[in-house]
Design a protein around this motif. Sequence first.
Motif, PDB file in Angstrom:
ATOM      1  N   PHE A  57     -30.488 -68.352 -32.774  1.00 25.21           N
ATOM      2  CA  PHE A  57     -30.105 -67.571 -31.599  1.00 25.21           C
ATOM      3  C   PHE A  57     -28.767 -68.058 -31.064  1.00 25.21           C
ATOM      4  O   PHE A  57     -27.864 -67.265 -30.761  1.00 25.21           O
ATOM      5  CB  PHE A  57     -31.188 -67.655 -30.515  1.00 25.21           C
ATOM      6  CG  PHE A  57     -31.053 -66.613 -29.435  1.00 25.21           C
ATOM      7  CD1 PHE A  57     -29.968 -66.617 -28.573  1.00 25.21           C
ATOM      8  CD2 PHE A  57     -32.008 -65.621 -29.274  1.00 25.21           C
ATOM      9  CE1 PHE A  57     -29.828 -65.657 -27.579  1.00 25.21           C
ATOM     10  CE2 PHE A  57     -31.880 -64.654 -28.276  1.00 25.21           C
ATOM     11  CZ  PHE A  57     -30.791 -64.677 -27.424  1.00 25.21           C
ATOM     12  N   ASN A 106     -25.909 -66.989 -33.354  1.00 25.10           N
ATOM     13  CA  ASN A 106     -25.629 -65.565 -33.180  1.00 25.10           C
ATOM     14  C   ASN A 106     -24.804 -65.339 -31.904  1.00 25.10           C
ATOM     15  O   ASN A 106     -23.777 -64.644 -31.920  1.00 25.10           O
ATOM     16  CB  ASN A 106     -26.972 -64.817 -33.132  1.00 25.10           C
ATOM     17  CG  ASN A 106     -26.843 -63.341 -32.777  1.00 25.10           C
ATOM     18  OD1 ASN A 106     -27.127 -62.946 -31.649  1.00 25.10           O
ATOM     19  ND2 ASN A 106     -26.412 -62.526 -33.713  1.00 25.10           N
ATOM     20  N   ALA A 107     -25.224 -65.949 -30.803  1.00 22.88           N
ATOM     21  CA  ALA A 107     -24.504 -65.799 -29.531  1.00 22.88           C
ATOM     22  C   ALA A 107     -23.094 -66.383 -29.637  1.00 22.88           C
ATOM     23  O   ALA A 107     -22.120 -65.807 -29.148  1.00 22.88           O
ATOM     24  CB  ALA A 107     -25.293 -66.481 -28.407  1.00 22.88           C
ATOM     25  N   LYS A 124     -20.569 -64.177 -31.628  1.00 29.55           N
ATOM     26  CA  LYS A 124     -19.991 -63.064 -30.861  1.00 29.55           C
ATOM     27  C   LYS A 124     -18.897 -63.564 -29.920  1.00 29.55           C
ATOM     28  O   LYS A 124     -17.832 -62.954 -29.809  1.00 29.55           O
ATOM     29  CB  LYS A 124     -21.090 -62.366 -30.070  1.00 29.55           C
ATOM     30  CG  LYS A 124     -22.129 -61.672 -30.940  1.00 29.55           C
ATOM     31  CD  LYS A 124     -23.308 -61.231 -30.076  1.00 29.55           C
ATOM     32  CE  LYS A 124     -24.507 -60.867 -30.919  1.00 29.55           C
ATOM     33  NZ  LYS A 124     -25.709 -60.694 -30.093  1.00 29.55           N
ATOM     34  N   GLU A 181     -13.577 -66.913 -20.067  1.00 29.86           N
ATOM     35  CA  GLU A 181     -14.638 -67.933 -19.999  1.00 29.86           C
ATOM     36  C   GLU A 181     -15.965 -67.273 -20.354  1.00 29.86           C
ATOM     37  O   GLU A 181     -16.355 -66.296 -19.700  1.00 29.86           O
ATOM     38  CB  GLU A 181     -14.736 -68.483 -18.572  1.00 29.86           C
ATOM     39  CG  GLU A 181     -13.611 -69.396 -18.176  1.00 29.86           C
ATOM     40  CD  GLU A 181     -13.994 -70.874 -18.245  1.00 29.86           C
ATOM     41  OE1 GLU A 181     -15.099 -71.218 -17.803  1.00 29.86           O
ATOM     42  OE2 GLU A 181     -13.181 -71.667 -18.756  1.00 29.86           O
ATOM     43  N   PRO A 182     -16.657 -67.751 -21.344  1.00 27.11           N
ATOM     44  CA  PRO A 182     -17.895 -67.079 -21.748  1.00 27.11           C
ATOM     45  C   PRO A 182     -19.130 -67.596 -21.015  1.00 27.11           C
ATOM     46  O   PRO A 182     -19.075 -68.606 -20.319  1.00 27.11           O
ATOM     47  CB  PRO A 182     -17.997 -67.451 -23.217  1.00 27.11           C
ATOM     48  CG  PRO A 182     -17.431 -68.835 -23.277  1.00 27.11           C
ATOM     49  CD  PRO A 182     -16.354 -68.901 -22.218  1.00 27.11           C
ATOM     50  N   LYS A 183     -20.202 -66.875 -21.187  1.00 31.19           N
ATOM     51  CA  LYS A 183     -21.522 -67.349 -20.803  1.00 31.19           C
ATOM     52  C   LYS A 183     -22.418 -67.082 -22.007  1.00 31.19           C
ATOM     53  O   LYS A 183     -22.312 -66.010 -22.623  1.00 31.19           O
ATOM     54  CB  LYS A 183     -22.019 -66.592 -19.575  1.00 31.19           C
ATOM     55  CG  LYS A 183     -22.579 -67.531 -18.544  1.00 31.19           C
ATOM     56  CD  LYS A 183     -22.770 -66.926 -17.205  1.00 31.19           C
ATOM     57  CE  LYS A 183     -23.270 -68.018 -16.265  1.00 31.19           C
ATOM     58  NZ  LYS A 183     -23.567 -67.516 -14.941  1.00 31.19           N
ATOM     59  N   LEU A 184     -23.238 -68.018 -22.357  1.00 28.27           N
ATOM     60  CA  LEU A 184     -24.067 -67.850 -23.546  1.00 28.27           C
ATOM     61  C   LEU A 184     -25.538 -68.052 -23.204  1.00 28.27           C
ATOM     62  O   LEU A 184     -25.870 -68.708 -22.222  1.00 28.27           O
ATOM     63  CB  LEU A 184     -23.659 -68.827 -24.645  1.00 28.27           C
ATOM     64  CG  LEU A 184     -22.255 -68.630 -25.206  1.00 28.27           C
ATOM     65  CD1 LEU A 184     -21.286 -69.620 -24.616  1.00 28.27           C
ATOM     66  CD2 LEU A 184     -22.256 -68.743 -26.721  1.00 28.27           C
ATOM     67  N   ILE A 185     -26.373 -67.470 -24.039  1.00 23.16           N
ATOM     68  CA  ILE A 185     -27.822 -67.597 -23.856  1.00 23.16           C
ATOM     69  C   ILE A 185     -28.421 -68.148 -25.142  1.00 23.16           C
ATOM     70  O   ILE A 185     -27.928 -67.852 -26.238  1.00 23.16           O
ATOM     71  CB  ILE A 185     -28.466 -66.219 -23.546  1.00 23.16           C
ATOM     72  CG1 ILE A 185     -27.877 -65.617 -22.268  1.00 23.16           C
ATOM     73  CG2 ILE A 185     -29.989 -66.322 -23.411  1.00 23.16           C
ATOM     74  CD1 ILE A 185     -28.345 -64.190 -21.980  1.00 23.16           C
ATOM     75  N   THR A 234     -32.503 -68.476 -26.729  1.00 22.55           N
ATOM     76  CA  THR A 234     -33.958 -68.393 -26.590  1.00 22.55           C
ATOM     77  C   THR A 234     -34.566 -68.792 -27.927  1.00 22.55           C
ATOM     78  O   THR A 234     -34.206 -68.236 -28.957  1.00 22.55           O
ATOM     79  CB  THR A 234     -34.413 -66.966 -26.235  1.00 22.55           C
ATOM     80  OG1 THR A 234     -33.727 -66.546 -25.055  1.00 22.55           O
ATOM     81  CG2 THR A 234     -35.905 -66.914 -25.978  1.00 22.55           C
ATOM     82  N   ALA A 289     -35.676 -71.508 -23.181  1.00 22.44           N
ATOM     83  CA  ALA A 289     -34.485 -70.675 -23.007  1.00 22.44           C
ATOM     84  C   ALA A 289     -33.453 -71.443 -22.203  1.00 22.44           C
ATOM     85  O   ALA A 289     -33.792 -72.400 -21.491  1.00 22.44           O
ATOM     86  CB  ALA A 289     -34.856 -69.376 -22.294  1.00 22.44           C
ATOM     87  N   VAL A 348     -29.214 -70.873 -20.310  1.00 22.78           N
ATOM     88  CA  VAL A 348     -27.971 -70.137 -20.099  1.00 22.78           C
ATOM     89  C   VAL A 348     -26.875 -71.195 -19.990  1.00 22.78           C
ATOM     90  O   VAL A 348     -27.068 -72.224 -19.342  1.00 22.78           O
ATOM     91  CB  VAL A 348     -28.038 -69.274 -18.821  1.00 22.78           C
ATOM     92  CG1 VAL A 348     -26.761 -68.456 -18.657  1.00 22.78           C
ATOM     93  CG2 VAL A 348     -29.255 -68.351 -18.854  1.00 22.78           C
ATOM     94  N   VAL A 353     -26.558 -73.842 -17.207  1.00 20.00           N
ATOM     95  CA  VAL A 353     -26.439 -73.326 -15.848  1.00 20.00           C
ATOM     96  C   VAL A 353     -27.667 -73.816 -15.084  1.00 20.00           C
ATOM     97  O   VAL A 353     -28.806 -73.549 -15.497  1.00 20.00           O
ATOM     98  CB  VAL A 353     -26.369 -71.788 -15.842  1.00 20.00           C
ATOM     99  CG1 VAL A 353     -26.411 -71.253 -14.407  1.00 20.00           C
ATOM    100  CG2 VAL A 353     -25.107 -71.311 -16.550  1.00 20.00           C
ATOM    101  N   ALA A 363     -31.494 -72.285 -14.155  1.00 23.01           N
ATOM    102  CA  ALA A 363     -31.933 -71.305 -15.161  1.00 23.01           C
ATOM    103  C   ALA A 363     -32.582 -72.036 -16.337  1.00 23.01           C
ATOM    104  O   ALA A 363     -32.505 -73.253 -16.447  1.00 23.01           O
ATOM    105  CB  ALA A 363     -30.748 -70.487 -15.652  1.00 23.01           C
ATOM    106  N   GLY A 364     -33.212 -71.262 -17.198  1.00 18.88           N
ATOM    107  CA  GLY A 364     -33.741 -71.816 -18.443  1.00 18.88           C
ATOM    108  C   GLY A 364     -35.003 -72.634 -18.259  1.00 18.88           C
ATOM    109  O   GLY A 364     -35.613 -72.642 -17.187  1.00 18.88           O
TER     110      GLY A 364
END
Lengths: 422, 91
Positions: free
Chosen positions: A329, A332-333, A336, A353-357, A359, A373, A375, A386, A389-390
Motif C-alpha cells: 500500500f 503504491n501511494a 503516485k 508537499e504531499p500527504k500519504l496514506i 493501510t 493505518a 497518514v 500525522v 490519525a492512524g
Amino acid sequence: MLQVLTRRMLLKTAAVGAAAAAFSRRTAAQASPKVVVVGGGFGGATCARELKQKGLAVTLVEANAVYTACPFSNAVLAGLRPIEAQQLKLDAVEKGGIDIIQKKATGVDPQSRRIALEDGSSLDYDRLVLSPGVDIRFNALRGYDEAAATVMPHAWKAGEQTTLLRRQLEAMDDGGTFVMAAPANPFRCPPGPYERASLVAHYLKTHKPRSKLLILDAKDSFSKQRLFQAAWQDLYPGMIEWVSLSSGGKVIEVDAKAKTLVTDFGRHKGDVVNVIPPQRAGEIAQVAGVADRTGWCPIDPVTFESRLQPNIHVIGDASIAGGMPKSAFSANAQGKVCAAAVASLLRGEAPAEPKLINTCYSLVAPDYGISVAGVYTPRNGLLADVEGAGGTSPVNAPPSFRAQEAIYAEAWFQTITREVYG
Amino acid sequence: MSAAFAIMALTVPAMAQNVAPPGATACSGCHDPSTPGAVFPPLHGYPSGEIVAAMQDFRTGQRPATVMDRIAKGFTDEETQAIASWLSQQP
C-alpha cells in the motif's frame, strides 16, 4: 532549524533549476524528457503508469516476466489460496504505452544519467525511479546462505520460496514443530511474520492439531502485537509460543543440516524452519549508490529523490520513508506521489508537499482480519505520522468487525492489483 | 527564487490544474475508482458534498467505520474539501 530549512530549500531550488536546464537541453534533441523506472512491483508499476498518464515517455525495466505478489502469500502458505492468485503480469501496463524492457538492470551512472542492462546495452534517463524492493542479506545471520534457504526457506520474496515452505508444511507430521526466526527492524511487511504464524497455526489447528509453533524474535515488540496475541489466545490457545529479544529470542546462527536455530541461550530444532532474515534495499540501489550504511535509501520526503544521488528517486520497501511501513500500500501511494513530483520537476516547477496514506490488513484466520493505518506528511526531512490519525483496529471488537476487515483485506488486494496490473 | 515557487504553489489552486491535492491519490489504493458493485464505494465522480460529510462523520465517530475513522482524522476540513472536489471531478 532555520538554517536547515534554508539549506533544504536552496537545495530544492537548485534541483529544480538543474532539472529545468536538463529539460531544455534535451528538448532540443528529443520530444519529451525520458523517465526510466526500475522494478515492476507495486511501487514501480504504479509509478510508471502515473508518469505515462502525465504524458511522459516511460521505460519500465523489470527482469521477471511474472511478478509474484507478497501480500496474501501467507494465505498461500496456509493452503487457503493458490499461488496463481499472486502472479501478476505487466501486459496491461505495456498496452498502456509503457516501454517494457525485460532485462536486469546492472549498473547506474548518475553523472551521465545512464543505466546499464545485463546484455551490455544501456538506457539514458532524465529522471530515474528505483523501486527494487528488498534483497535478502545472506550470511548476515551466520550460516544462512542461499543453500540454507533451500532447506529453511525465508519465503519473504513470494514465489518458489513460498511454495517450498508450503510443501514442507504439508509434509510435516502431526505433532511437529514449526520454528520461525523473525528479524529486527526494519524489514519488509512489519506485521508479516505474525500474520504468517497465525495462518500457519490455522492450518495446523485444522489439519495437524497436536503441532506447535515457535517464534524466535530479534525484537521486544511488533506490529499489531496486542491484536495478534489476543487473537492467538482466542483462536489457537497453547499453540503459538513467542520468544522476545529480552527473553533470549534472537537467533544468532542457523544450522541448516540440523534444521536448528541457535540463540545465545540454546538450540531450537524444528520439523519445518522458516528464517525471515535481515534485508536491505534491492541490489540496484546498492549499485547506484543510493543506499546508505544501513542498506536502505534515504530520500527527500516531498519528491522521493535520493539524498545521495541527484535525479534518482527511490520508492517502496527500499526507501527510508520515516513512519511509513514497508508495504505494498505504501509503495503504491509513494509511486503516485513520486510520479507527480517527477513531472513537476521536469516542468521546472516546485513539487507540492504531499500527504500519504498506508493501510495494512493482516489475516489472523480466514474470517478474522485486523488492520493498521497511518497518514503521513513531510516533517523535519522525514515522512512523519500525522498526530491523532492512524493506529490499529480496536482491541475489543465483535467477531463481525473482524470478519468485515477480512473481507476488506481481500477487497483491497483485488483493487490494488487491478489498479496496478489490470 | 524558492520564495517565488512557494507563492506560486499557494496562489495556483491545485484543482485549476487538475493536479491531485495532497492525499487524494492514495484513496484509489482501496477505492476502485470505477468498478460498480465493489466492496469499497468507487469515489471517482462521487458527489463532493457526500464525501466531505462522510469524512466529517468518520472523524467524529458519528458514522461507524473499521478504518476510515483512523484515516479521516489525518485530514483537515480544507484538505478533505480539496480531495472531495478533485475526486468528484474525476472521470
